[in-house]
Motif scaffolding. Sequence first.
Motif, PDB file in Angstrom:
ATOM      1  N   VAL A 257     -36.013 -23.904  89.227  1.00 55.46           N
ATOM      2  CA  VAL A 257     -36.831 -24.933  88.586  1.00 55.46           C
ATOM      3  C   VAL A 257     -36.614 -24.846  87.075  1.00 55.46           C
ATOM      4  O   VAL A 257     -36.878 -23.817  86.454  1.00 55.46           O
ATOM      5  CB  VAL A 257     -38.331 -24.747  88.912  1.00 55.46           C
ATOM      6  CG1 VAL A 257     -39.149 -25.891  88.326  1.00 55.46           C
ATOM      7  CG2 VAL A 257     -38.550 -24.665  90.418  1.00 55.46           C
ATOM      8  N   VAL A 258     -36.118 -25.938  86.487  1.00 54.20           N
ATOM      9  CA  VAL A 258     -35.802 -25.959  85.059  1.00 54.20           C
ATOM     10  C   VAL A 258     -36.366 -27.228  84.441  1.00 54.20           C
ATOM     11  O   VAL A 258     -36.749 -28.158  85.149  1.00 54.20           O
ATOM     12  CB  VAL A 258     -34.274 -25.910  84.829  1.00 54.20           C
ATOM     13  CG1 VAL A 258     -33.683 -24.637  85.409  1.00 54.20           C
ATOM     14  CG2 VAL A 258     -33.593 -27.144  85.414  1.00 54.20           C
ATOM     15  N   PRO A 259     -36.421 -27.292  83.102  1.00 51.37           N
ATOM     16  CA  PRO A 259     -36.783 -28.566  82.462  1.00 51.37           C
ATOM     17  C   PRO A 259     -35.717 -29.615  82.785  1.00 51.37           C
ATOM     18  O   PRO A 259     -34.641 -29.299  83.285  1.00 51.37           O
ATOM     19  CB  PRO A 259     -36.783 -28.222  80.970  1.00 51.37           C
ATOM     20  CG  PRO A 259     -36.868 -26.746  80.908  1.00 51.37           C
ATOM     21  CD  PRO A 259     -36.190 -26.232  82.136  1.00 51.37           C
TER      22      PRO A 259
ATOM     23  N   VAL B 147     -38.002 -18.397  94.382  1.00 52.40           N
ATOM     24  CA  VAL B 147     -37.940 -19.362  93.280  1.00 52.40           C
ATOM     25  C   VAL B 147     -37.568 -18.639  91.990  1.00 52.40           C
ATOM     26  O   VAL B 147     -38.047 -17.529  91.728  1.00 52.40           O
ATOM     27  CB  VAL B 147     -39.304 -20.074  93.082  1.00 52.40           C
ATOM     28  CG1 VAL B 147     -39.241 -21.042  91.905  1.00 52.40           C
ATOM     29  CG2 VAL B 147     -39.716 -20.813  94.352  1.00 52.40           C
ATOM     30  N   ILE B 148     -36.702 -19.275  91.207  1.00 51.49           N
ATOM     31  CA  ILE B 148     -36.420 -18.851  89.833  1.00 51.49           C
ATOM     32  C   ILE B 148     -36.862 -20.003  88.943  1.00 51.49           C
ATOM     33  O   ILE B 148     -36.477 -21.150  89.190  1.00 51.49           O
ATOM     34  CB  ILE B 148     -34.923 -18.575  89.614  1.00 51.49           C
ATOM     35  CG1 ILE B 148     -34.403 -17.541  90.617  1.00 51.49           C
ATOM     36  CG2 ILE B 148     -34.666 -18.099  88.189  1.00 51.49           C
ATOM     37  CD1 ILE B 148     -32.888 -17.399  90.619  1.00 51.49           C
TER      38      ILE B 148
ATOM     39  N   MET C 211     -39.363 -15.284  86.798  1.00 50.50           N
ATOM     40  CA  MET C 211     -39.540 -16.179  85.660  1.00 50.50           C
ATOM     41  C   MET C 211     -38.471 -15.898  84.604  1.00 50.50           C
ATOM     42  O   MET C 211     -38.150 -14.742  84.320  1.00 50.50           O
ATOM     43  CB  MET C 211     -40.927 -15.993  85.049  1.00 50.50           C
ATOM     44  CG  MET C 211     -42.080 -16.417  85.945  1.00 50.50           C
ATOM     45  SD  MET C 211     -42.060 -18.179  86.376  1.00 50.50           S
ATOM     46  CE  MET C 211     -42.230 -18.938  84.746  1.00 50.50           C
ATOM     47  N   LEU C 212     -37.935 -16.961  84.040  1.00 50.59           N
ATOM     48  CA  LEU C 212     -36.986 -16.877  82.936  1.00 50.59           C
ATOM     49  C   LEU C 212     -37.679 -17.301  81.645  1.00 50.59           C
ATOM     50  O   LEU C 212     -38.494 -18.214  81.653  1.00 50.59           O
ATOM     51  CB  LEU C 212     -35.795 -17.809  83.181  1.00 50.59           C
ATOM     52  CG  LEU C 212     -35.041 -17.675  84.509  1.00 50.59           C
ATOM     53  CD1 LEU C 212     -33.918 -18.711  84.578  1.00 50.59           C
ATOM     54  CD2 LEU C 212     -34.492 -16.276  84.693  1.00 50.59           C
TER      55      LEU C 212
ATOM     56  N   VAL D 196     -36.997 -12.259  83.427  1.00 56.05           N
ATOM     57  CA  VAL D 196     -35.695 -12.063  82.790  1.00 56.05           C
ATOM     58  C   VAL D 196     -35.685 -12.851  81.487  1.00 56.05           C
ATOM     59  O   VAL D 196     -35.966 -14.047  81.486  1.00 56.05           O
ATOM     60  CB  VAL D 196     -34.545 -12.531  83.710  1.00 56.05           C
ATOM     61  CG1 VAL D 196     -33.205 -12.391  82.990  1.00 56.05           C
ATOM     62  CG2 VAL D 196     -34.540 -11.742  85.013  1.00 56.05           C
ATOM     63  N   ASN D 197     -35.373 -12.176  80.395  1.00 56.90           N
ATOM     64  CA  ASN D 197     -35.403 -12.825  79.086  1.00 56.90           C
ATOM     65  C   ASN D 197     -34.118 -12.600  78.312  1.00 56.90           C
ATOM     66  O   ASN D 197     -33.477 -11.544  78.432  1.00 56.90           O
ATOM     67  CB  ASN D 197     -36.563 -12.284  78.246  1.00 56.90           C
ATOM     68  CG  ASN D 197     -37.904 -12.869  78.642  1.00 56.90           C
ATOM     69  OD1 ASN D 197     -37.994 -14.032  78.996  1.00 56.90           O
ATOM     70  ND2 ASN D 197     -38.946 -12.058  78.600  1.00 56.90           N
TER      71      ASN D 197
END
Length: 339
Positions: A73-75, A126-127, A148-149, A162-163
């Motif tokens: 899931v991304v913008p 989910v990522i 979560m990224l 993960v950052n």
Amino acid sequence: MARGSTRPTSRDVAQAAGVSQAAVSLVLGDKWHGRVSQTTAERVREAARELGYRPNLAARNLRLGHTRTVLLVVPALTTEFFGGVYTGAARIAAQHGFGVVLYPSPEGIGPARNPFASAQAALDGVIASSMAADALTDIRGDQLPLVMLDSDPEGSLGAATVNLDIADGVRQVTDHLLGLGHRHYLHLAADIASWTFEARARELATRLAAVPDTLLRTARAPISIEAAVTAAETALSAPGPGPRPTALVCDDDKLAAGAYKAARRLGLRIPEDISVTGLDDLALAQALDPELTTVRLDAELFGERGMQALLAVLEGRTPEGGDIPVELVVRGSTAPPGG
């Protein structure tokens, strides 16, 4: 050999055979052809026989689900950055027999319709980028194994975070500009309520506050060239406090492109009258004239690490820690003030 009443695990087999757990999974799942050697496969099978290992299929299905499908899931895909994240995630997923479904939040950020009749039934995990975190509620993605990224590790919804080392990227930009002699700054900030942009603003303000005689102003704009032109032109035209900024620090390369247009409308030369920096190192950065000084983010590695973290969560392992390094790329858009 089994140790007492303790059931041997795939980790025990991996240690006995001197291979990774992923290799054990491939061999015992008969998916090793073309991925591991015949010799390695035989060694894994022999170790499993000696230990009396039997796959726990119920636990495996609970852990990995039945669809072997992950949702990313991304913008909204307005830059190539999230395309790179998908490429990296899909590469690692394919190596482990998973597929990745890319789901851009329709409005960029905020709620999104459920892409499946039942996300929980159709997905193993989910990522999600923090910029699209609100979409998770509607698709019930926050009730699935979640990585979560670009998210606050202290307040993350996910089992792992993960950052990229965004704070260090901002430090590199600030140190570069300070080293050139800049003391008056304008921060063209992304007008998005997201941890990653809050972290950028916080690091810039902290870094400059430690240097005497610096001045920082802030203007906000949605991530679009048109919005950036308006915000930057207004901010650079506004009176005081203090002298006009000589350095314009942008949260994103698209914002920097807008800043270029605003500067030229005002008759300002880049970098002679004002230095401009971005963050992302999109293809756009080298299309600008002069080419943009910016921070290179490895989007594909970001996606790879996100998928690796999710696989670890699904398998009950601890994901790899540490932020992903970033790199300042100095080009023609920065110079000493008045130079």
